[in-house]
Design an enzyme around this catalytic site. Structure first.
Site, PDB file in Angstrom:
ATOM      1  N   TRP A  10      27.591 -21.715  -5.220  1.00 27.30           N
ATOM      2  CA  TRP A  10      28.288 -22.729  -4.409  1.00 27.30           C
ATOM      3  C   TRP A  10      27.334 -23.630  -3.637  1.00 27.30           C
ATOM      4  O   TRP A  10      27.761 -24.607  -3.021  1.00 27.30           O
ATOM      5  CB  TRP A  10      29.239 -22.042  -3.425  1.00 27.30           C
ATOM      6  CG  TRP A  10      30.520 -21.568  -4.044  1.00 27.30           C
ATOM      7  CD1 TRP A  10      30.867 -21.616  -5.374  1.00 27.30           C
ATOM      8  CD2 TRP A  10      31.638 -20.985  -3.367  1.00 27.30           C
ATOM      9  NE1 TRP A  10      32.123 -21.090  -5.556  1.00 27.30           N
ATOM     10  CE2 TRP A  10      32.619 -20.693  -4.331  1.00 27.30           C
ATOM     11  CE3 TRP A  10      31.901 -20.675  -2.030  1.00 27.30           C
ATOM     12  CZ2 TRP A  10      33.845 -20.119  -4.003  1.00 27.30           C
ATOM     13  CZ3 TRP A  10      33.125 -20.094  -1.703  1.00 27.30           C
ATOM     14  CH2 TRP A  10      34.084 -19.829  -2.687  1.00 27.30           C
ATOM     15  N   LYS A  11      26.051 -23.266  -3.597  1.00 24.42           N
ATOM     16  CA  LYS A  11      25.058 -24.040  -2.831  1.00 24.42           C
ATOM     17  C   LYS A  11      25.567 -24.258  -1.392  1.00 24.42           C
ATOM     18  O   LYS A  11      26.144 -23.328  -0.826  1.00 24.42           O
ATOM     19  CB  LYS A  11      24.733 -25.342  -3.566  1.00 24.42           C
ATOM     20  CG  LYS A  11      24.315 -25.065  -5.025  1.00 24.42           C
ATOM     21  CD  LYS A  11      23.761 -26.251  -5.733  1.00 24.42           C
ATOM     22  CE  LYS A  11      23.401 -25.862  -7.165  1.00 24.42           C
ATOM     23  NZ  LYS A  11      22.763 -26.909  -7.922  1.00 24.42           N
ATOM     24  N   HIS A  90      15.579 -20.398  -7.057  1.00 25.86           N
ATOM     25  CA  HIS A  90      16.284 -21.591  -7.546  1.00 25.86           C
ATOM     26  C   HIS A  90      15.363 -22.806  -7.391  1.00 25.86           C
ATOM     27  O   HIS A  90      14.598 -22.892  -6.424  1.00 25.86           O
ATOM     28  CB  HIS A  90      17.581 -21.787  -6.756  1.00 25.86           C
ATOM     29  CG  HIS A  90      18.468 -22.813  -7.393  1.00 25.86           C
ATOM     30  ND1 HIS A  90      18.241 -24.166  -7.255  1.00 25.86           N
ATOM     31  CD2 HIS A  90      19.535 -22.698  -8.209  1.00 25.86           C
ATOM     32  CE1 HIS A  90      19.146 -24.835  -7.953  1.00 25.86           C
ATOM     33  NE2 HIS A  90      19.944 -23.957  -8.544  1.00 25.86           N
ATOM     34  N   GLU A 160      17.272 -22.329 -16.079  1.00 27.72           N
ATOM     35  CA  GLU A 160      17.850 -23.562 -15.543  1.00 27.72           C
ATOM     36  C   GLU A 160      16.838 -24.697 -15.666  1.00 27.72           C
ATOM     37  O   GLU A 160      16.013 -24.892 -14.741  1.00 27.72           O
ATOM     38  CB  GLU A 160      18.214 -23.375 -14.071  1.00 27.72           C
ATOM     39  CG  GLU A 160      19.306 -22.365 -13.829  1.00 27.72           C
ATOM     40  CD  GLU A 160      20.137 -22.713 -12.597  1.00 27.72           C
ATOM     41  OE1 GLU A 160      21.364 -22.673 -12.713  1.00 27.72           O
ATOM     42  OE2 GLU A 160      19.580 -23.044 -11.547  1.00 27.72           O
TER      43      GLU A 160
HETATM   44  P1  PGA Z   1      24.977 -27.329 -11.849  1.00 29.04           P
HETATM   45  O1  PGA Z   1      24.043 -26.379 -10.989  1.00 29.04           O
HETATM   46  O2  PGA Z   1      25.945 -26.456 -12.608  1.00 29.04           O
HETATM   47  O3  PGA Z   1      25.626 -28.204 -10.850  1.00 29.04           O
HETATM   48  O4  PGA Z   1      24.070 -28.072 -12.788  1.00 29.04           O
HETATM   49  C1  PGA Z   1      23.507 -25.199 -11.521  1.00 29.04           C
HETATM   50  C2  PGA Z   1      22.566 -24.606 -10.527  1.00 29.04           C
HETATM   51  O5  PGA Z   1      21.830 -25.368  -9.867  1.00 29.04           O
HETATM   52  O6  PGA Z   1      22.515 -23.370 -10.358  1.00 29.04           O
END
Ligand code: PGA
Length: 244
Positions: A10-11, A90, A160
């Site tokens: 969710w950041k 991250h 990622e």
């Molecule tokens: P996103 O983010 O699905 O919005 O690209 C993924 C993440 O940063 O973990």
């Protein structure tokens, strides 16, 4: 059929606990019974959401165990409020100065508290020269540095690629490049853990949505780390409910 793990990152969303509770209530009500889900809300919301019965993770943890470190959230604090998982490394944290040696330390601390680390790795850019494989290899090696084989086996790896995160117009990786990269990462893990078959889960993250998730699920990936499309329960559930 393989069981896919869906991790919501969710950041720094939503703005209030009330909104977070509303999204959690929808997920609880509508999630398929056999889906493997982990929700990673902001740490401030972890404790009140822990009572809701879903698997929860943090988005980061301190390198310190305790002591005079103002503002830090430690592994034992996360453990005591029910976090089962924790994202580490991250790219949005690495870009603020977090080093791979910090990440390796965090992973060790998390494992000692039986919290499963989800370590993020991924290249900054992709040219045609295959250099991204070297970047991925050195990031993974440095992030797991100092861990023994048993510890390495317990880590979830989230691939990622930085260029694919939160893009506006379907900027995710394409499925064949994903397949090739996941095979590469699994081979690295196999060598690092000296196992016959890899037990680590490898997730993909970067602009995952309802349209591309089906194609991605057909690759050797074990699940997804989803940012933007996980903040609203409805879009997250659509991804989870996409039939492969
Ligand atoms: P996103 O983010 O699905 O919005 O690209 C993924 C993440 O940063 O973990």
């Amino acid at each position: 059929m393989k069981k896919i793990l869906y991790v919501a990152n969710w950041k720094a969303n939503p703005k209030t606990l009330l909104e977070a509770k509303k999204e959690i209530a929808i997920i609880k009500k509508q999630k398929p019974k056999n889906a493997d889900l982990v929700i990673c809300p902001p740490t401030a919301f972890l404790y009140p959401l822990a009572k809701e019965g879903l698997s929860l993770g943090a988005q980061d943890v301190s390198i310190f165990k305790d002591g005079s470190h103002t503002g830090e959230i430690t592994v034992s604090m996360l453990k005591s409020i029910g976090a089962k998982f924790c994202i580490v490394g991250h790219s949005e944290r690495r870009s603020r100065g977090e080093s791979s040696s910090d990440i390796a330390l965090k992973i060790k601390l998390l494992l000692s508290a039986k919290i499963i680390p989800i370590v993020c790795i991924g290249e900054h850019a992709r040219g045609g020269d295959g250099e991204h494989f070297n970047e991925i290899r050195s990031m993974l090696t440095a992030s797991l540095d100092g861990l023994n084989k048993k510890e390495k086996k317990q880590v979830i790896v989230a691939y990622e690629p930085i260029w694919a995160i939160s893009t506006e117009h379907n900027g995710a990786i394409d499925a064949s490049a994903l397949e090739e990269t996941v095979i590469f990462i699994k081979k690295l893990l196999k060598d690092m853990t000296e196992e016959k078959t890899v037990s680590n889960k490898v997730l993909y993250g970067g602009s995952v949505d309802q349209k591309n998730v089906k194609e991605f699920s057909l690759t050797p990936v074990d699940g997804f780390l989803i940012g933007k499309m996980s903040i609203k329960a409805n879009t997250f559930l659509k991804i989870i409910n996409t039939k492969v």
